[in-house]
Design a protein around this motif. Structure first.
Motif, PDB file in Angstrom:
ATOM      1  N   ASP A 226      41.855  45.419  46.309  1.00 38.68           N
ATOM      2  CA  ASP A 226      41.585  44.482  47.411  1.00 38.68           C
ATOM      3  C   ASP A 226      41.888  43.070  46.911  1.00 38.68           C
ATOM      4  N   ILE A 227      43.171  42.689  46.939  1.00 37.64           N
ATOM      5  CA  ILE A 227      43.582  41.368  46.458  1.00 37.64           C
ATOM      6  C   ILE A 227      43.433  40.387  47.616  1.00 37.64           C
ATOM      7  N   ARG A 228      42.337  39.681  47.623  1.00 38.74           N
ATOM      8  CA  ARG A 228      42.079  38.705  48.685  1.00 38.74           C
ATOM      9  C   ARG A 228      42.515  37.294  48.297  1.00 38.74           C
ATOM     10  N   HIS A 229      42.648  37.055  46.991  1.00 39.56           N
ATOM     11  CA  HIS A 229      42.957  35.708  46.515  1.00 39.56           C
ATOM     12  C   HIS A 229      44.269  35.742  45.717  1.00 39.56           C
ATOM     13  N   ARG A 230      45.202  34.875  46.090  1.00 42.32           N
ATOM     14  CA  ARG A 230      46.519  34.839  45.436  1.00 42.32           C
ATOM     15  C   ARG A 230      46.829  33.418  44.986  1.00 42.32           C
ATOM     16  N   SER A 231      46.998  33.259  43.696  1.00 45.11           N
ATOM     17  CA  SER A 231      47.391  31.957  43.144  1.00 45.11           C
ATOM     18  C   SER A 231      48.107  32.197  41.829  1.00 45.11           C
ATOM     19  N   SER A 232      49.225  31.518  41.627  1.00 43.63           N
ATOM     20  CA  SER A 232      49.923  31.617  40.355  1.00 43.63           C
ATOM     21  C   SER A 232      49.346  30.645  39.326  1.00 43.63           C
ATOM     22  N   ASP A 233      48.299  29.927  39.691  1.00 45.12           N
ATOM     23  CA  ASP A 233      47.585  29.025  38.798  1.00 45.12           C
ATOM     24  C   ASP A 233      46.457  29.807  38.131  1.00 45.12           C
ATOM     25  N   ALA A 234      46.563  30.025  36.820  1.00 45.67           N
ATOM     26  CA  ALA A 234      45.552  30.807  36.106  1.00 45.67           C
ATOM     27  C   ALA A 234      44.173  30.170  36.216  1.00 45.67           C
ATOM     28  N   ASP A 235      44.105  28.840  36.224  1.00 46.43           N
ATOM     29  CA  ASP A 235      42.807  28.172  36.335  1.00 46.43           C
ATOM     30  C   ASP A 235      42.148  28.474  37.689  1.00 46.43           C
ATOM     31  N   VAL A 236      42.946  28.576  38.737  1.00 43.23           N
ATOM     32  CA  VAL A 236      42.388  28.923  40.051  1.00 43.23           C
ATOM     33  C   VAL A 236      41.836  30.344  40.020  1.00 43.23           C
ATOM     34  N   GLN A 237      42.576  31.271  39.412  1.00 44.27           N
ATOM     35  CA  GLN A 237      42.075  32.642  39.309  1.00 44.27           C
ATOM     36  C   GLN A 237      40.763  32.688  38.532  1.00 44.27           C
ATOM     37  N   LEU A 238      40.717  31.950  37.421  1.00 42.15           N
ATOM     38  CA  LEU A 238      39.493  31.941  36.621  1.00 42.15           C
ATOM     39  C   LEU A 238      38.318  31.333  37.389  1.00 42.15           C
ATOM     40  N   GLU A 239      38.581  30.303  38.179  1.00 41.93           N
ATOM     41  CA  GLU A 239      37.509  29.686  38.954  1.00 41.93           C
ATOM     42  C   GLU A 239      36.989  30.643  40.023  1.00 41.93           C
ATOM     43  N   LEU A 240      37.873  31.440  40.586  1.00 42.04           N
ATOM     44  CA  LEU A 240      37.444  32.457  41.549  1.00 42.04           C
ATOM     45  C   LEU A 240      36.546  33.498  40.885  1.00 42.04           C
ATOM     46  N   VAL A 241      36.851  33.827  39.636  1.00 37.94           N
ATOM     47  CA  VAL A 241      35.991  34.761  38.905  1.00 37.94           C
ATOM     48  C   VAL A 241      34.643  34.104  38.604  1.00 37.94           C
ATOM     49  N   ARG A 242      34.658  32.861  38.141  1.00 34.78           N
ATOM     50  CA  ARG A 242      33.405  32.168  37.813  1.00 34.78           C
ATOM     51  C   ARG A 242      32.470  32.088  39.017  1.00 34.78           C
ATOM     52  N   ALA A 243      33.057  31.933  40.193  1.00 33.91           N
ATOM     53  CA  ALA A 243      32.237  31.813  41.398  1.00 33.91           C
ATOM     54  C   ALA A 243      31.684  33.149  41.855  1.00 33.91           C
ATOM     55  N   ALA A 244      31.933  34.195  41.037  1.00 32.61           N
ATOM     56  CA  ALA A 244      31.382  35.531  41.313  1.00 32.61           C
ATOM     57  C   ALA A 244      31.951  36.140  42.579  1.00 32.61           C
ATOM     58  N   THR A 245      33.186  35.776  42.911  1.00 33.64           N
ATOM     59  CA  THR A 245      33.800  36.354  44.111  1.00 33.64           C
ATOM     60  C   THR A 245      34.962  37.278  43.793  1.00 33.64           C
ATOM     61  N   ALA A 246      35.361  37.375  42.521  1.00 35.04           N
ATOM     62  CA  ALA A 246      36.552  38.167  42.215  1.00 35.04           C
ATOM     63  C   ALA A 246      36.512  38.658  40.777  1.00 35.04           C
ATOM     64  N   VAL A 247      37.395  39.623  40.496  1.00 31.72           N
ATOM     65  CA  VAL A 247      37.702  40.039  39.134  1.00 31.72           C
ATOM     66  C   VAL A 247      39.205  39.855  38.952  1.00 31.72           C
ATOM     67  N   ALA A 248      39.656  39.843  37.706  1.00 28.43           N
ATOM     68  CA  ALA A 248      41.078  39.589  37.453  1.00 28.43           C
ATOM     69  C   ALA A 248      41.523  40.356  36.218  1.00 28.43           C
ATOM     70  N   LEU A 249      42.828  40.521  36.103  1.00 25.42           N
ATOM     71  CA  LEU A 249      43.456  41.148  34.945  1.00 25.42           C
ATOM     72  C   LEU A 249      44.450  40.124  34.405  1.00 25.42           C
ATOM     73  N   MET A 250      44.130  39.559  33.217  1.00 23.11           N
ATOM     74  CA  MET A 250      44.874  38.381  32.759  1.00 23.11           C
ATOM     75  C   MET A 250      45.276  38.506  31.295  1.00 23.11           C
ATOM     76  N   PRO A 251      46.404  37.892  30.913  1.00 21.49           N
ATOM     77  CA  PRO A 251      46.837  37.909  29.517  1.00 21.49           C
ATOM     78  C   PRO A 251      46.058  36.906  28.676  1.00 21.49           C
ATOM     79  N   THR A 252      46.038  37.166  27.379  1.00 26.39           N
ATOM     80  CA  THR A 252      45.249  36.357  26.445  1.00 26.39           C
ATOM     81  C   THR A 252      45.612  34.879  26.514  1.00 26.39           C
ATOM     82  N   LEU A 253      46.904  34.568  26.654  1.00 29.12           N
ATOM     83  CA  LEU A 253      47.356  33.181  26.635  1.00 29.12           C
ATOM     84  C   LEU A 253      46.766  32.366  27.781  1.00 29.12           C
ATOM     85  N   SER A 254      46.374  33.035  28.866  1.00 33.70           N
ATOM     86  CA  SER A 254      45.840  32.343  30.037  1.00 33.70           C
ATOM     87  C   SER A 254      44.332  32.137  29.966  1.00 33.70           C
ATOM     88  N   LEU A 255      43.673  32.723  28.969  1.00 41.31           N
ATOM     89  CA  LEU A 255      42.211  32.732  28.944  1.00 41.31           C
ATOM     90  C   LEU A 255      41.651  31.534  28.188  1.00 41.31           C
TER      91      LEU A 255
END
Length: 305
Positions: A226-255
């Motif tokens: 269920d991909i509800r959030h789409r952004s090629s900005d890794a920081d945006v993806q991480l902020e969506l995770v921090r807000a407890a609204t999403a999970v993500a699958l990300m490479p080490t360099l982006s973390l």
């Protein structure tokens, strides 16, 4: 004998690659009318009809396609001559245009630019953030010199003719959860099957990362994420995770480093990797491009990934 203008030949090659006057204009920073005028001048120079009307647009004639093939050779030869002359001068100067996805731009290209400024101040380096899919036409046509792109296990990139792909690094993919997530137990890998009911964040549709997330969830989890959030900005993806609204699958360099709001976990039962590749034209590089590639590979070694 026909005297061919290399600049107009580049317009023709761009049109062969992109298909519309508007797309050529957007890529080269001209108006569509200017592109049309330049191609009309090329027709007069050659004495051949290069374009025919096709609905509301135009398309290449047989003569246009033939000349575009020759243009590819002539432009490559001009580029090789430029590289040879630059080498002969013994001074590294010129302009290098490099692009890449966000994590590569931030962690590799920007430090490389700083190194170039110190070591080769006569080289002008221009960088931009762009996905590999969007960069390849400009790279093939000479508008871009270097692209750092990515590819994932089970999702290899096509290898178009005329381009050189060089592996820079391999890194692991991690599952990123909110710290309060039900599966965020310290040190324990997370099974993708257990994330079936979660909301996902991923890069934009049509990118390698988006295809990887969808393919991985299908293959290893047995479900459509269920991909509800789409952004090629890794920081945006991480902020969506921090807000407890999403999970993500990300490479080490982006973390990020230690972040109490995030739980970064291995994938249970398997290891998935992302590879970063440097993509250049398969022609002799200029000394300026060689220097930038050296700075990028040195930065990779410093990261120790």
């Amino acid at each position: 004998m026909i005297e061919l203008d290399l600049r107009r030949l580049r317009f023709l090659r761009e049109f062969e690659e992109r298909g519309t006057l508007a797309a050529v204009a957007a890529a080269l920073g001209y108006s569509p009318s200017t592109v049309s005028q330049q191609l009309a001048l090329l027709e007069r120079e050659t004495g051949a009809r290069l374009l025919d009307k096709a609905g509301r647009g135009v398309r290449l004639t047989d003569a246009g396609r033939l000349l575009a093939q020759h243009a590819r050779v002539l432009l490559s030869a001009a580029e090789a001559a430029e590289a040879d002359l630059a080498t002969l001068s013994g001074v590294i100067r010129g302009t290098v245009r490099a692009g890449g996805l966000q994590s590569a731009a931030r962690r590799l290209l920007i430090p490389a630019v700083a190194r170039m400024k110190a070591d080769h101040p006569q080289v002008r380096v221009e960088i931009f953030e762009l996905e590999l899919e969007q960069s390849l036409p400009g790279l093939r046509l000479g508008a871009v010199d270097l692209v750092i792109g990515d590819e994932y296990d089970s999702h290899p990139r096509p290898r178009p003719a005329g381009l050189r792909f060089t592996l820079l690094l391999e890194e692991h993919l991690k599952i990123v959860l909110p710290a309060a997530h039900r599966l965020a137990r310290p040190g324990r890998p997370v099974a993708l099957t257990d994330l079936r009911s979660d909301i996902w964040a991923a890069s934009a549709e049509g990118t390698g990362h988006h295809a990887m997330v969808v393919g991985t969830c299908r293959a290893l989890g047995g479900y459509e994420p269920d991909i509800r959030h789409r952004s090629s900005d890794a920081d945006v993806q991480l902020e969506l995770v921090r807000a407890a609204t999403a999970v993500a699958l990300m490479p080490t360099l982006s973390l990020p480093g230690d972040d109490p709001a995030l739980a970064i976990r291995d994938i249970a039962g398997t290891t998935l990797r992302r590879r970063l590749v440097a993509v250049t034209r398969d022609t002799p590089p200029t000394p300026a491009l060689t220097a930038l590639l050296t700075a990028v590979t040195d930065q990779v070694r410093k990261l120790g990934l």
